[in-house]
Write a protein that holds these residues in place. Structure first.
Motif, PDB file in Angstrom:
ATOM      1  N   LYS A 125     -31.087  -9.364  -2.725  1.00 23.04           N
ATOM      2  CA  LYS A 125     -31.021  -7.941  -3.044  1.00 23.04           C
ATOM      3  C   LYS A 125     -29.654  -7.567  -3.594  1.00 23.04           C
ATOM      4  CE  LYS A 125     -34.479  -6.348   0.263  1.00 23.04           C
ATOM      5  NZ  LYS A 125     -34.796  -5.351   1.325  1.00 23.04           N
ATOM      6  N   GLN A 126     -29.585  -6.406  -4.225  1.00 26.52           N
ATOM      7  CA  GLN A 126     -28.308  -5.921  -4.742  1.00 26.52           C
ATOM      8  C   GLN A 126     -27.463  -5.344  -3.613  1.00 26.52           C
ATOM      9  OE1 GLN A 126     -29.263  -3.139  -7.935  1.00 26.52           O
ATOM     10  NE2 GLN A 126     -29.028  -4.772  -9.444  1.00 26.52           N
ATOM     11  N   ARG A 127     -26.157  -5.324  -3.846  1.00 28.04           N
ATOM     12  CA  ARG A 127     -25.259  -4.701  -2.885  1.00 28.04           C
ATOM     13  C   ARG A 127     -25.548  -3.195  -2.854  1.00 28.04           C
ATOM     14  NH1 ARG A 127     -19.001  -6.425  -2.945  1.00 28.04           N
ATOM     15  NH2 ARG A 127     -20.121  -8.431  -2.967  1.00 28.04           N
ATOM     16  N   GLU A 128     -25.575  -2.633  -1.642  1.00 30.11           N
ATOM     17  CA  GLU A 128     -25.882  -1.218  -1.512  1.00 30.11           C
ATOM     18  C   GLU A 128     -24.871  -0.524  -0.610  1.00 30.11           C
ATOM     19  OE1 GLU A 128     -29.715  -0.710   0.323  1.00 30.11           O
ATOM     20  OE2 GLU A 128     -29.067  -1.575   2.239  1.00 30.11           O
ATOM     21  N   LEU A 129     -24.713   0.761  -0.849  1.00 26.43           N
ATOM     22  CA  LEU A 129     -23.805   1.565  -0.037  1.00 26.43           C
ATOM     23  C   LEU A 129     -24.349   1.720   1.377  1.00 26.43           C
ATOM     24  CD1 LEU A 129     -21.414   3.635   0.263  1.00 26.43           C
ATOM     25  CD2 LEU A 129     -23.086   5.370  -0.396  1.00 26.43           C
ATOM     26  N   VAL A 130     -23.465   1.579   2.362  1.00 26.57           N
ATOM     27  CA  VAL A 130     -23.808   1.901   3.743  1.00 26.57           C
ATOM     28  C   VAL A 130     -23.206   3.263   4.103  1.00 26.57           C
ATOM     29  CG1 VAL A 130     -23.526   1.226   6.147  1.00 26.57           C
ATOM     30  CG2 VAL A 130     -23.966  -0.525   4.401  1.00 26.57           C
ATOM     31  N   ALA A 131     -21.885   3.369   3.951  1.00 27.31           N
ATOM     32  CA  ALA A 131     -21.201   4.612   4.286  1.00 27.31           C
ATOM     33  C   ALA A 131     -19.810   4.603   3.683  1.00 27.31           C
ATOM     34  CB  ALA A 131     -21.103   4.794   5.798  1.00 27.31           C
ATOM     35  N   VAL A 132     -19.299   5.801   3.385  1.00 23.33           N
ATOM     36  CA  VAL A 132     -17.932   5.950   2.914  1.00 23.33           C
ATOM     37  C   VAL A 132     -17.256   7.073   3.680  1.00 23.33           C
ATOM     38  CG1 VAL A 132     -18.341   5.033   0.614  1.00 23.33           C
ATOM     39  CG2 VAL A 132     -18.605   7.478   1.043  1.00 23.33           C
ATOM     40  N   ILE A 133     -15.921   7.006   3.740  1.00 26.81           N
ATOM     41  CA  ILE A 133     -15.152   8.036   4.414  1.00 26.81           C
ATOM     42  C   ILE A 133     -13.882   8.282   3.612  1.00 26.81           C
ATOM     43  CG2 ILE A 133     -14.074   6.314   5.949  1.00 26.81           C
ATOM     44  CD1 ILE A 133     -14.037   8.536   8.117  1.00 26.81           C
ATOM     45  N   THR A 134     -13.566   9.556   3.399  1.00 28.68           N
ATOM     46  CA  THR A 134     -12.359   9.897   2.653  1.00 28.68           C
ATOM     47  C   THR A 134     -11.140   9.852   3.573  1.00 28.68           C
ATOM     48  OG1 THR A 134     -12.491  12.259   3.125  1.00 28.68           O
ATOM     49  CG2 THR A 134     -13.751  11.452   1.226  1.00 28.68           C
ATOM     50  N   ILE A 146       0.830  -1.198   0.000  1.00 29.42           N
ATOM     51  CA  ILE A 146       0.000   0.000   0.000  1.00 29.42           C
ATOM     52  C   ILE A 146       0.863   1.246   0.000  1.00 29.42           C
ATOM     53  CG2 ILE A 146      -1.722   1.306   1.294  1.00 29.42           C
ATOM     54  CD1 ILE A 146      -2.641  -1.435   2.453  1.00 29.42           C
ATOM     55  N   PHE A 147       0.628   2.111  -0.981  1.00 28.12           N
ATOM     56  CA  PHE A 147       1.252   3.422  -0.957  1.00 28.12           C
ATOM     57  C   PHE A 147       0.351   4.410  -0.224  1.00 28.12           C
ATOM     58  CE2 PHE A 147       3.882   6.882  -2.004  1.00 28.12           C
ATOM     59  CZ  PHE A 147       3.074   7.921  -2.437  1.00 28.12           C
ATOM     60  N   SER A 148      -0.908   4.398  -0.581  1.00 34.40           N
ATOM     61  CA  SER A 148      -1.874   5.264   0.094  1.00 34.40           C
ATOM     62  C   SER A 148      -3.274   4.697  -0.090  1.00 34.40           C
ATOM     63  CB  SER A 148      -1.818   6.694  -0.437  1.00 34.40           C
ATOM     64  OG  SER A 148      -2.207   6.744  -1.797  1.00 34.40           O
ATOM     65  N   ILE A 149      -4.150   5.083   0.830  1.00 32.90           N
ATOM     66  CA  ILE A 149      -5.546   4.669   0.757  1.00 32.90           C
ATOM     67  C   ILE A 149      -6.410   5.899   0.633  1.00 32.90           C
ATOM     68  CG2 ILE A 149      -7.417   3.406   1.855  1.00 32.90           C
ATOM     69  CD1 ILE A 149      -5.358   1.806   3.398  1.00 32.90           C
ATOM     70  N   ASN A 150      -7.213   5.958  -0.376  1.00 31.72           N
ATOM     71  CA  ASN A 150      -8.130   7.073  -0.549  1.00 31.72           C
ATOM     72  C   ASN A 150      -9.429   6.756   0.188  1.00 31.72           C
ATOM     73  OD1 ASN A 150      -6.185   8.545  -2.001  1.00 31.72           O
ATOM     74  ND2 ASN A 150      -6.701   7.433  -3.867  1.00 31.72           N
ATOM     75  N   ALA A 151     -10.545   6.705  -0.473  1.00 30.17           N
ATOM     76  CA  ALA A 151     -11.799   6.436   0.225  1.00 30.17           C
ATOM     77  C   ALA A 151     -11.865   4.998   0.725  1.00 30.17           C
ATOM     78  CB  ALA A 151     -12.982   6.705  -0.686  1.00 30.17           C
ATOM     79  N   MET A 152     -12.499   4.832   1.875  1.00 27.45           N
ATOM     80  CA  MET A 152     -12.823   3.502   2.402  1.00 27.45           C
ATOM     81  C   MET A 152     -14.313   3.503   2.712  1.00 27.45           C
ATOM     82  SD  MET A 152      -9.622   2.773   4.967  1.00 27.45           S
ATOM     83  CE  MET A 152      -9.656   0.965   4.852  1.00 27.45           C
ATOM     84  N   GLY A 153     -14.910   2.339   2.619  1.00 28.86           N
ATOM     85  CA  GLY A 153     -16.347   2.322   2.843  1.00 28.86           C
ATOM     86  C   GLY A 153     -16.888   0.958   3.189  1.00 28.86           C
ATOM     87  N   TRP A 154     -18.153   0.959   3.515  1.00 30.64           N
ATOM     88  CA  TRP A 154     -18.877  -0.270   3.818  1.00 30.64           C
ATOM     89  C   TRP A 154     -20.098  -0.362   2.906  1.00 30.64           C
ATOM     90  CZ3 TRP A 154     -17.040  -3.959   6.996  1.00 30.64           C
ATOM     91  CH2 TRP A 154     -16.037  -3.599   7.887  1.00 30.64           C
ATOM     92  N   TYR A 155     -20.335  -1.560   2.416  1.00 35.19           N
ATOM     93  CA  TYR A 155     -21.506  -1.885   1.616  1.00 35.19           C
ATOM     94  C   TYR A 155     -22.147  -3.105   2.246  1.00 35.19           C
ATOM     95  CZ  TYR A 155     -19.611   1.239  -1.961  1.00 35.19           C
ATOM     96  OH  TYR A 155     -19.144   2.334  -2.642  1.00 35.19           O
ATOM     97  N   ARG A 156     -23.392  -3.354   1.889  1.00 38.15           N
ATOM     98  CA  ARG A 156     -24.047  -4.555   2.400  1.00 38.15           C
ATOM     99  C   ARG A 156     -24.930  -5.164   1.326  1.00 38.15           C
ATOM    100  NH1 ARG A 156     -28.355  -2.085   6.862  1.00 38.15           N
ATOM    101  NH2 ARG A 156     -29.822  -1.142   5.361  1.00 38.15           N
TER     102      ARG A 156
END
Length: 121
Positions: free
Chosen positions: A43-52, A28-38
């Motif tokens: 059902k289709q996968r959906e966004l829960v939350a993201v953080i920059t 890993i050089f750097s990590i930009n956004a990280m997030g959670w989906y469910r």
């Protein structure tokens, strides 16, 4: 090689809380956004939350106030605190991270293996 490893899922009664963790490791050089989906059954996968990387957050509207996303950049880890859980929150929760790979200098999308969250009524 980069890996995302999730932990913290399980079985909880309605009204309870769980805290999910996801740690990235590897080249890993750097990590930009990280997030959670469910993804719930059928059902289709959906966004829960993201953080920059700077800490800006975005939530699925219906989850605001119950779920909180945070991250520890020094540990390459993202968390999801889930409170007042409801049976409809039952799903497999997936971690996602947009990672710039060392020596490749490109951003790639990585996913964890998923962790089951089951909320009983």
């Amino acid at each position: 090689q980069v890996q995302l490893v999730e932990s913290g899922g399980g079985l909880v009664q309605a009204g309870g809380s769980l805290r999910l963790s996801c740690t990235a490791s590897g080249s890993i050089f750097s990590i930009n956004a990280m997030g959670w989906y469910r993804q719930a059954p059928g059902k289709q996968r959906e966004l829960v939350a993201v953080i920059t990387s700077g800490g800006d957050t975005n939530y699925e509207d219906s989850l605001k106030g119950r779920f909180t996303i945070s991250r520890d950049n020094a540990k390459n880890t993202v968390y999801l605190q889930m409170n007042s859980l409801k049976p409809e929150d039952t799903a497999v929760y997936f971690c996602n991270a947009k990672i710039v790979v060392h020596s490749v200098w490109r951003e790639y999308d990585y996913w964890g293996q998923g962790t089951q969250v089951t909320v009983s009524s």
